[in-house]
Design an enzyme around this catalytic site. Structure first.
Site, PDB file in Angstrom:
ATOM      1  N   SER A  18      54.942  35.311  11.394  1.00 19.28           N
ATOM      2  CA  SER A  18      53.505  35.242  11.672  1.00 19.28           C
ATOM      3  C   SER A  18      52.725  34.880  10.401  1.00 19.28           C
ATOM      4  CB  SER A  18      53.035  36.610  12.178  1.00 19.28           C
ATOM      5  OG  SER A  18      51.636  36.659  12.190  1.00 19.28           O
ATOM      6  N   LEU A  19      51.715  34.041  10.545  1.00 21.10           N
ATOM      7  CA  LEU A  19      50.841  33.690   9.424  1.00 21.10           C
ATOM      8  C   LEU A  19      49.694  34.687   9.279  1.00 21.10           C
ATOM      9  CD1 LEU A  19      50.463  29.818   9.857  1.00 21.10           C
ATOM     10  CD2 LEU A  19      52.074  31.057   8.422  1.00 21.10           C
ATOM     11  N   LYS A  69      51.076  39.779  25.519  1.00 21.55           N
ATOM     12  CA  LYS A  69      49.631  39.643  25.767  1.00 21.55           C
ATOM     13  C   LYS A  69      49.181  40.184  27.133  1.00 21.55           C
ATOM     14  CE  LYS A  69      48.423  35.864  22.665  1.00 21.55           C
ATOM     15  NZ  LYS A  69      47.691  34.591  22.552  1.00 21.55           N
ATOM     16  N   ASN A  90      44.561  39.593  23.194  1.00 20.31           N
ATOM     17  CA  ASN A  90      45.171  39.300  21.888  1.00 20.31           C
ATOM     18  C   ASN A  90      44.631  40.183  20.774  1.00 20.31           C
ATOM     19  OD1 ASN A  90      42.669  38.166  21.308  1.00 20.31           O
ATOM     20  ND2 ASN A  90      43.556  36.492  20.109  1.00 20.31           N
ATOM     21  N   ASP A 105      40.862  34.182  21.681  1.00 14.95           N
ATOM     22  CA  ASP A 105      41.408  32.820  21.629  1.00 14.95           C
ATOM     23  C   ASP A 105      40.378  31.769  22.054  1.00 14.95           C
ATOM     24  OD1 ASP A 105      43.924  33.457  20.663  1.00 14.95           O
ATOM     25  OD2 ASP A 105      44.769  33.745  22.654  1.00 14.95           O
ATOM     26  N   ASN A 152      49.907  19.069  33.595  1.00 13.49           N
ATOM     27  CA  ASN A 152      51.071  19.891  33.265  1.00 13.49           C
ATOM     28  C   ASN A 152      52.333  19.333  33.904  1.00 13.49           C
ATOM     29  OD1 ASN A 152      51.935  22.232  31.797  1.00 13.49           O
ATOM     30  ND2 ASN A 152      52.405  23.191  33.770  1.00 13.49           N
ATOM     31  N   ARG A 157      51.587  24.866  38.402  1.00  9.64           N
ATOM     32  CA  ARG A 157      51.013  25.768  37.392  1.00  9.64           C
ATOM     33  C   ARG A 157      49.602  25.312  36.994  1.00  9.64           C
ATOM     34  NH1 ARG A 157      54.073  27.546  31.905  1.00  9.64           N
ATOM     35  NH2 ARG A 157      53.095  29.584  31.760  1.00  9.64           N
ATOM     36  N   LEU A 228      47.099  22.162  19.229  1.00  5.30           N
ATOM     37  CA  LEU A 228      47.152  23.591  18.900  1.00  5.30           C
ATOM     38  C   LEU A 228      48.349  23.930  18.019  1.00  5.30           C
ATOM     39  CD1 LEU A 228      44.777  24.157  20.734  1.00  5.30           C
ATOM     40  CD2 LEU A 228      46.132  25.813  21.964  1.00  5.30           C
ATOM     41  N   TYR A 230      50.618  24.149  14.889  1.00  3.73           N
ATOM     42  CA  TYR A 230      50.368  24.031  13.445  1.00  3.73           C
ATOM     43  C   TYR A 230      51.664  24.128  12.662  1.00  3.73           C
ATOM     44  CZ  TYR A 230      50.304  29.087  14.110  1.00  3.73           C
ATOM     45  OH  TYR A 230      50.628  30.362  14.482  1.00  3.73           O
ATOM     46  N   GLY A 251      46.173  22.564  14.435  1.00  5.91           N
ATOM     47  CA  GLY A 251      46.034  23.870  15.068  1.00  5.91           C
ATOM     48  C   GLY A 251      45.652  25.029  14.156  1.00  5.91           C
TER      49      GLY A 251
HETATM   50  P1  ATR Z   1      51.705  29.478  25.756  1.00  3.57           P
HETATM   51  O1  ATR Z   1      51.336  30.900  26.051  1.00  3.57           O
HETATM   52  O2  ATR Z   1      51.952  29.202  24.302  1.00  3.57           O
HETATM   53  O3  ATR Z   1      50.766  28.486  26.365  1.00  3.57           O
HETATM   54  P2  ATR Z   1      53.599  29.153  27.918  1.00  3.57           P
HETATM   55  O4  ATR Z   1      52.728  29.988  28.782  1.00  3.57           O
HETATM   56  O5  ATR Z   1      55.062  29.367  27.934  1.00  3.57           O
HETATM   57  O6  ATR Z   1      53.177  29.274  26.398  1.00  3.57           O
HETATM   58  O7  ATR Z   1      53.285  27.594  28.262  1.00  3.57           O
HETATM   59  C1  ATR Z   1      53.986  26.554  27.685  1.00  3.57           C
HETATM   60  C2  ATR Z   1      53.364  25.230  28.122  1.00  3.57           C
HETATM   61  O8  ATR Z   1      54.078  24.170  27.497  1.00  3.57           O
HETATM   62  C3  ATR Z   1      53.447  24.965  29.617  1.00  3.57           C
HETATM   63  O9  ATR Z   1      52.355  24.178  30.015  1.00  3.57           O
HETATM   64  C4  ATR Z   1      54.761  24.185  29.724  1.00  3.57           C
HETATM   65  O10 ATR Z   1      54.860  23.358  30.873  1.00  3.57           O
HETATM   66  P3  ATR Z   1      55.506  23.960  32.245  1.00  3.57           P
HETATM   67  O11 ATR Z   1      54.461  24.819  32.858  1.00  3.57           O
HETATM   68  O12 ATR Z   1      55.824  22.756  33.056  1.00  3.57           O
HETATM   69  O13 ATR Z   1      56.740  24.725  31.813  1.00  3.57           O
HETATM   70  C5  ATR Z   1      54.637  23.314  28.505  1.00  3.57           C
HETATM   71  N1  ATR Z   1      55.942  22.796  28.071  1.00  3.57           N
HETATM   72  C6  ATR Z   1      56.899  23.478  27.398  1.00  3.57           C
HETATM   73  N2  ATR Z   1      57.958  22.671  27.150  1.00  3.57           N
HETATM   74  C7  ATR Z   1      57.649  21.469  27.692  1.00  3.57           C
HETATM   75  C8  ATR Z   1      58.321  20.186  27.753  1.00  3.57           C
HETATM   76  N3  ATR Z   1      59.524  20.016  27.200  1.00  3.57           N
HETATM   77  N4  ATR Z   1      57.688  19.165  28.370  1.00  3.57           N
HETATM   78  C9  ATR Z   1      56.462  19.328  28.926  1.00  3.57           C
HETATM   79  N5  ATR Z   1      55.767  20.495  28.885  1.00  3.57           N
HETATM   80  C10 ATR Z   1      56.355  21.548  28.282  1.00  3.57           C
END
Ligand code: ATR
Length: 302
Positions: A18-19, A69, A90, A105, A152, A157, A228, A230, A251
Protein backbone atom coordinates in the site's frame (compact mmCIF):
# COMPACT_ATOMS: atom_id res chain seq x y z
CA UNK A 1 6.32 7.97 18.09
CA UNK A 2 5.78 8.47 21.80
CA UNK A 3 3.11 7.86 24.44
CA UNK A 4 0.78 10.44 22.90
CA UNK A 5 0.97 9.30 19.26
CA UNK A 6 -2.44 8.86 17.64
CA UNK A 7 -2.88 5.93 15.29
CA UNK A 8 -4.72 5.34 12.03
CA UNK A 9 -4.14 2.75 9.32
CA UNK A 10 -5.45 0.59 6.54
CA UNK A 11 -6.87 -2.94 6.64
CA UNK A 12 -6.93 -5.17 3.59
CA UNK A 13 -5.48 -8.42 2.27
CA UNK A 14 -2.78 -8.03 1.15
CA UNK A 15 -1.66 -4.50 2.15
CA UNK A 16 2.14 -4.75 2.30
CA UNK A 17 2.48 -2.75 -0.93
CA UNK A 18 0.00 0.00 0.00
CA UNK A 19 1.16 3.55 -0.77
CA UNK A 20 -1.10 4.99 1.93
CA UNK A 21 1.35 4.77 4.89
CA UNK A 22 4.02 6.76 3.01
CA UNK A 23 1.45 9.30 1.79
CA UNK A 24 -0.33 9.85 5.13
CA UNK A 25 2.82 9.87 7.25
CA UNK A 26 4.33 12.52 4.96
CA UNK A 27 1.15 14.55 5.49
CA UNK A 28 1.29 14.16 9.29
CA UNK A 29 4.93 15.30 9.28
CA UNK A 30 4.09 18.32 7.13
CA UNK A 31 1.20 19.25 9.44
CA UNK A 32 3.33 18.74 12.57
CA UNK A 33 0.82 16.16 13.89
CA UNK A 34 1.89 13.41 16.28
CA UNK A 35 -0.05 10.81 14.26
CA UNK A 36 1.14 7.63 12.47
CA UNK A 37 -0.48 5.51 9.76
CA UNK A 38 0.17 1.76 9.58
CA UNK A 39 -0.75 -1.02 7.12
CA UNK A 40 -2.48 -4.00 8.73
CA UNK A 41 -3.08 -7.24 6.84
CA UNK A 42 -6.41 -8.68 8.00
CA UNK A 43 -7.89 -11.97 6.80
CA UNK A 44 -11.51 -11.97 5.68
CA UNK A 45 -12.69 -14.07 8.61
CA UNK A 46 -11.01 -11.67 11.06
CA UNK A 47 -12.57 -8.37 9.90
CA UNK A 48 -15.04 -8.13 12.82
CA UNK A 49 -12.41 -9.01 15.43
CA UNK A 50 -9.95 -6.56 13.87
CA UNK A 51 -12.43 -3.68 14.01
CA UNK A 52 -13.31 -4.41 17.64
CA UNK A 53 -9.59 -4.61 18.44
CA UNK A 54 -8.71 -1.38 16.66
CA UNK A 55 -11.48 0.37 18.55
CA UNK A 56 -10.28 -1.08 21.86
CA UNK A 57 -6.76 0.11 21.04
CA UNK A 58 -8.00 3.65 20.46
CA UNK A 59 -7.36 3.97 16.72
CA UNK A 60 -8.78 7.26 15.42
CA UNK A 61 -9.58 6.03 11.93
CA UNK A 62 -9.16 3.17 9.50
CA UNK A 63 -9.03 2.94 5.73
CA UNK A 64 -10.53 -0.20 4.25
CA UNK A 65 -9.31 -1.68 1.02
CA UNK A 66 -9.77 -4.77 -1.12
CA UNK A 67 -11.31 -7.23 -0.30
CA UNK A 68 -13.09 -5.80 2.79
CA UNK A 69 -14.95 -2.72 1.50
CA UNK A 70 -18.35 -4.43 1.75
CA UNK A 71 -17.49 -6.79 4.57
CA UNK A 72 -17.01 -4.04 7.18
CA UNK A 73 -20.60 -2.75 6.79
CA UNK A 74 -22.28 -5.06 9.37
CA UNK A 75 -19.73 -3.93 11.98
CA UNK A 76 -20.54 -0.21 11.79
CA UNK A 77 -22.46 2.06 14.16
CA UNK A 78 -23.30 4.37 11.26
CA UNK A 79 -22.80 4.74 7.52
CA UNK A 80 -22.84 7.84 5.30
CA UNK A 81 -25.51 8.10 2.57
CA UNK A 82 -22.77 8.04 -0.09
CA UNK A 83 -21.20 4.83 1.25
CA UNK A 84 -24.63 3.24 1.47
CA UNK A 85 -25.42 4.20 -2.13
CA UNK A 86 -22.08 2.86 -3.36
CA UNK A 87 -22.44 -0.28 -1.23
CA UNK A 88 -18.82 0.09 -0.11
CA UNK A 89 -16.90 1.73 2.72
CA UNK A 90 -13.27 2.88 2.43
CA UNK A 91 -12.93 5.09 5.51
CA UNK A 92 -13.91 4.51 9.14
CA UNK A 93 -13.89 7.17 11.83
CA UNK A 94 -14.07 6.43 15.56
CA UNK A 95 -17.29 7.72 17.12
CA UNK A 96 -18.51 7.43 20.72
CA UNK A 97 -20.78 4.52 19.76
CA UNK A 98 -18.46 2.68 17.36
CA UNK A 99 -17.08 2.98 13.83
CA UNK A 100 -18.71 5.29 11.30
CA UNK A 101 -18.27 4.32 7.65
CA UNK A 102 -17.83 6.67 4.73
CA UNK A 103 -16.69 6.42 1.14
CA UNK A 104 -14.23 9.07 -0.05
CA UNK A 105 -13.53 7.50 -3.47
CA UNK A 106 -16.17 9.45 -5.43
CA UNK A 107 -15.29 12.77 -3.77
CA UNK A 108 -11.61 12.03 -4.27
CA UNK A 109 -12.13 11.41 -7.97
CA UNK A 110 -14.10 14.63 -8.48
CA UNK A 111 -11.60 16.67 -6.48
CA UNK A 112 -8.82 15.39 -8.70
CA UNK A 113 -10.77 16.31 -11.84
CA UNK A 114 -11.32 19.80 -10.42
CA UNK A 115 -7.61 20.03 -9.56
CA UNK A 116 -6.88 19.25 -13.22
CA UNK A 117 -9.39 21.87 -14.39
CA UNK A 118 -11.72 19.26 -15.94
CA UNK A 119 -15.45 20.15 -15.86
CA UNK A 120 -17.74 17.30 -16.93
CA UNK A 121 -21.04 19.17 -16.74
CA UNK A 122 -23.08 18.28 -19.82
CA UNK A 123 -20.19 16.24 -21.27
CA UNK A 124 -20.28 12.65 -22.49
CA UNK A 125 -18.06 10.52 -20.23
CA UNK A 126 -17.05 6.96 -21.11
CA UNK A 127 -16.31 4.71 -18.14
CA UNK A 128 -14.47 1.46 -18.88
CA UNK A 129 -15.31 -1.18 -16.26
CA UNK A 130 -18.22 -1.84 -13.90
CA UNK A 131 -16.56 -3.01 -10.64
CA UNK A 132 -16.24 -1.25 -7.30
CA UNK A 133 -14.00 1.54 -8.59
CA UNK A 134 -16.36 2.14 -11.53
CA UNK A 135 -19.29 2.57 -9.15
CA UNK A 136 -17.56 5.47 -7.35
CA UNK A 137 -16.47 7.08 -10.64
CA UNK A 138 -19.90 6.77 -12.29
CA UNK A 139 -21.60 8.17 -9.18
CA UNK A 140 -19.14 11.10 -9.08
CA UNK A 141 -19.45 11.92 -12.78
CA UNK A 142 -23.26 11.85 -12.83
CA UNK A 143 -23.45 13.86 -9.59
CA UNK A 144 -21.19 16.45 -11.29
CA UNK A 145 -23.63 16.73 -14.22
CA UNK A 146 -21.96 14.45 -16.76
CA UNK A 147 -23.67 12.00 -19.09
CA UNK A 148 -22.10 8.58 -18.56
CA UNK A 149 -21.81 5.54 -20.80
CA UNK A 150 -20.49 2.46 -18.95
CA UNK A 151 -18.62 -0.18 -20.98
CA UNK A 152 -17.79 -3.54 -19.47
CA UNK A 153 -16.52 -6.89 -20.69
CA UNK A 154 -19.41 -8.50 -18.80
CA UNK A 155 -22.43 -6.56 -20.08
CA UNK A 156 -24.77 -7.67 -17.26
CA UNK A 157 -22.48 -6.10 -14.67
CA UNK A 158 -22.66 -2.74 -16.50
CA UNK A 159 -26.46 -3.08 -16.65
CA UNK A 160 -26.59 -3.79 -12.90
CA UNK A 161 -24.43 -0.77 -12.07
CA UNK A 162 -26.57 1.54 -14.21
CA UNK A 163 -29.86 0.17 -12.87
CA UNK A 164 -28.60 0.62 -9.28
CA UNK A 165 -27.80 4.31 -9.88
CA UNK A 166 -30.59 5.27 -12.29
CA UNK A 167 -32.99 5.93 -9.38
CA UNK A 168 -30.66 8.70 -8.19
CA UNK A 169 -29.91 10.07 -11.64
CA UNK A 170 -32.98 9.63 -13.86
CA UNK A 171 -33.48 11.11 -17.32
CA UNK A 172 -31.35 8.73 -19.36
CA UNK A 173 -27.99 10.26 -18.38
CA UNK A 174 -26.61 6.77 -17.63
CA UNK A 175 -26.32 3.96 -20.17
CA UNK A 176 -24.77 0.47 -20.10
CA UNK A 177 -22.89 -1.18 -22.97
CA UNK A 178 -20.81 -4.24 -23.69
CA UNK A 179 -17.11 -3.47 -24.20
CA UNK A 180 -17.47 -4.90 -27.71
CA UNK A 181 -19.70 -1.91 -28.60
CA UNK A 182 -16.98 0.64 -27.75
CA UNK A 183 -15.65 1.04 -31.30
CA UNK A 184 -19.06 1.81 -32.83
CA UNK A 185 -19.89 4.21 -30.03
CA UNK A 186 -16.63 6.18 -30.40
CA UNK A 187 -16.71 6.25 -34.21
CA UNK A 188 -20.23 7.72 -34.05
CA UNK A 189 -19.12 11.38 -33.82
CA UNK A 190 -22.59 12.38 -32.52
CA UNK A 191 -21.57 11.37 -29.00
CA UNK A 192 -17.96 12.58 -28.88
CA UNK A 193 -16.54 11.88 -25.42
CA UNK A 194 -15.19 14.73 -23.28
CA UNK A 195 -13.66 12.25 -20.85
CA UNK A 196 -12.71 8.56 -20.91
CA UNK A 197 -11.89 6.83 -17.61
CA UNK A 198 -10.34 3.40 -17.20
CA UNK A 199 -11.53 1.80 -13.96
CA UNK A 200 -10.63 -1.77 -14.95
CA UNK A 201 -7.49 -3.50 -13.74
CA UNK A 202 -6.32 -3.97 -17.33
CA UNK A 203 -2.85 -2.47 -17.75
CA UNK A 204 -1.99 -2.83 -14.07
CA UNK A 205 1.32 -4.35 -13.03
CA UNK A 206 2.30 -7.16 -13.72
CA UNK A 207 0.28 -6.96 -16.99
CA UNK A 208 1.57 -3.52 -17.89
CA UNK A 209 1.69 -4.29 -21.61
CA UNK A 210 -2.11 -4.59 -21.85
CA UNK A 211 -4.79 -1.93 -22.39
CA UNK A 212 -8.59 -1.85 -22.15
CA UNK A 213 -8.62 0.29 -25.31
CA UNK A 214 -8.74 -1.55 -28.67
CA UNK A 215 -5.65 -1.12 -30.84
CA UNK A 216 -6.30 1.11 -33.83
CA UNK A 217 -9.38 2.84 -32.36
CA UNK A 218 -8.72 6.60 -32.49
CA UNK A 219 -9.28 8.73 -29.42
CA UNK A 220 -10.44 12.23 -30.43
CA UNK A 221 -7.60 14.65 -29.52
CA UNK A 222 -9.89 16.96 -27.52
CA UNK A 223 -10.72 14.10 -25.10
CA UNK A 224 -9.29 13.94 -21.57
CA UNK A 225 -8.15 10.38 -20.79
CA UNK A 226 -7.92 9.28 -17.16
CA UNK A 227 -6.50 5.96 -15.97
CA UNK A 228 -7.17 4.95 -12.34
CA UNK A 229 -4.20 2.60 -12.56
CA UNK A 230 -1.03 4.08 -11.00
CA UNK A 231 1.11 0.99 -11.06
CA UNK A 232 2.70 1.72 -13.49
CA UNK A 233 2.13 5.48 -13.60
CA UNK A 234 2.37 5.55 -17.37
CA UNK A 235 0.05 2.82 -18.62
CA UNK A 236 -0.24 1.54 -22.15
CA UNK A 237 -3.75 3.12 -22.32
CA UNK A 238 -2.28 6.56 -21.51
CA UNK A 239 0.41 6.00 -24.16
CA UNK A 240 -2.31 5.21 -26.73
CA UNK A 241 -4.16 8.39 -25.72
CA UNK A 242 -1.01 10.51 -25.96
CA UNK A 243 -0.26 9.15 -29.41
CA UNK A 244 -3.73 10.38 -30.47
CA UNK A 245 -2.95 13.84 -29.06
CA UNK A 246 -5.31 13.51 -26.08
CA UNK A 247 -4.59 14.93 -22.63
CA UNK A 248 -3.84 12.26 -20.01
CA UNK A 249 -4.21 12.00 -16.22
CA UNK A 250 -2.76 9.10 -14.20
CA UNK A 251 -4.26 7.40 -11.13
CA UNK A 252 -2.15 9.04 -8.38
CA UNK A 253 -4.47 12.03 -8.04
CA UNK A 254 -7.51 9.96 -7.07
CA UNK A 255 -5.44 7.97 -4.58
CA UNK A 256 -4.20 11.23 -3.04
CA UNK A 257 -7.58 12.95 -2.93
CA UNK A 258 -9.49 10.01 -1.43
CA UNK A 259 -6.73 9.89 1.22
CA UNK A 260 -6.88 13.64 1.75
CA UNK A 261 -10.63 13.43 2.36
CA UNK A 262 -10.05 10.66 4.93
CA UNK A 263 -7.27 12.64 6.65
CA UNK A 264 -9.57 15.65 6.92
CA UNK A 265 -12.34 13.50 8.45
CA UNK A 266 -9.94 12.13 11.07
CA UNK A 267 -7.91 15.22 11.99
CA UNK A 268 -10.23 18.09 11.05
CA UNK A 269 -7.27 19.67 9.27
CA UNK A 270 -6.84 20.53 5.63
CA UNK A 271 -4.67 17.92 3.90
CA UNK A 272 -1.36 19.02 2.30
CA UNK A 273 -2.17 17.80 -1.21
CA UNK A 274 1.23 18.63 -2.73
CA UNK A 275 3.14 16.76 -0.02
CA UNK A 276 0.89 13.72 -0.35
CA UNK A 277 1.16 13.76 -4.15
CA UNK A 278 4.96 13.96 -4.06
CA UNK A 279 5.26 11.12 -1.53
CA UNK A 280 2.78 8.85 -3.36
CA UNK A 281 4.27 9.51 -6.78
CA UNK A 282 7.81 8.80 -5.62
CA UNK A 283 6.74 5.62 -3.80
CA UNK A 284 4.71 4.39 -6.79
CA UNK A 285 7.63 4.86 -9.16
CA UNK A 286 10.22 3.19 -6.91
CA UNK A 287 7.86 0.37 -5.92
CA UNK A 288 7.10 -0.56 -9.52
CA UNK A 289 10.83 -0.60 -10.26
CA UNK A 290 11.78 -2.73 -7.28
CA UNK A 291 8.89 -5.13 -7.81
CA UNK A 292 9.88 -5.52 -11.43
CA UNK A 293 13.43 -6.32 -10.30
CA UNK A 294 12.16 -8.85 -7.72
CA UNK A 295 9.61 -10.42 -10.04
CA UNK A 296 6.76 -9.60 -7.63
CA UNK A 297 3.21 -9.71 -8.91
CA UNK A 298 0.92 -7.89 -6.53
CA UNK A 299 -1.71 -5.52 -7.91
CA UNK A 300 -2.16 -1.99 -6.60
CA UNK A 301 -4.34 -1.18 -3.59
CA UNK A 302 -5.27 2.01 -1.73
P1 ATR B 1 -12.39 -2.85 -8.55
O1 ATR B 1 -13.05 -2.87 -7.20
O2 ATR B 1 -10.94 -2.46 -8.52
O3 ATR B 1 -13.16 -2.06 -9.57
P2 ATR B 1 -13.49 -5.34 -9.52
O4 ATR B 1 -14.76 -5.03 -8.82
O5 ATR B 1 -12.93 -6.71 -9.44
O6 ATR B 1 -12.32 -4.39 -9.03
O7 ATR B 1 -13.67 -4.92 -11.08
C1 ATR B 1 -12.69 -5.16 -12.02
C2 ATR B 1 -13.12 -4.53 -13.35
O8 ATR B 1 -12.09 -4.76 -14.31
C3 ATR B 1 -14.38 -5.14 -13.95
O9 ATR B 1 -15.06 -4.17 -14.70
C4 ATR B 1 -13.80 -6.24 -14.85
O10 ATR B 1 -14.65 -6.64 -15.91
P3 ATR B 1 -15.71 -7.86 -15.69
O11 ATR B 1 -16.83 -7.30 -14.90
O12 ATR B 1 -16.10 -8.25 -17.07
O13 ATR B 1 -14.94 -8.94 -14.96
C5 ATR B 1 -12.61 -5.51 -15.41
N1 ATR B 1 -11.60 -6.43 -15.93
C6 ATR B 1 -10.71 -7.15 -15.21
N2 ATR B 1 -9.92 -7.88 -16.03
C7 ATR B 1 -10.33 -7.60 -17.29
C8 ATR B 1 -9.89 -8.01 -18.61
N3 ATR B 1 -8.87 -8.86 -18.76
N4 ATR B 1 -10.54 -7.50 -19.68
C9 ATR B 1 -11.57 -6.64 -19.54
N5 ATR B 1 -12.02 -6.19 -18.33
C10 ATR B 1 -11.41 -6.67 -17.23
Amino acid sequence: MDGATKLVGVIGWPVAHSLSPVMHNAAFDALGLNWRYVAMPVRTEDVGAALRGLRALGFQGVNVTVPHKQRVVPHLAGISPEARTLGAVNTLSAGPDGWHGDNTDARGFIRDLIAHGVDVKGKMCLVLGAGGAARAVVYALTAAGGRVAVFNRTHTRALDLVSDLTGLFPGGVLTAHAMAQLGDFVRDGERAPGLIVNTTSVGMWPDAGTSPWPDGLKIPPETVVYDLVYKPLRTRFLEQAESCGARTIDGIGMLVHQGAEALQLWTGQEAPIDVMTGAAREAAASMTESEAANGEKEHQHL
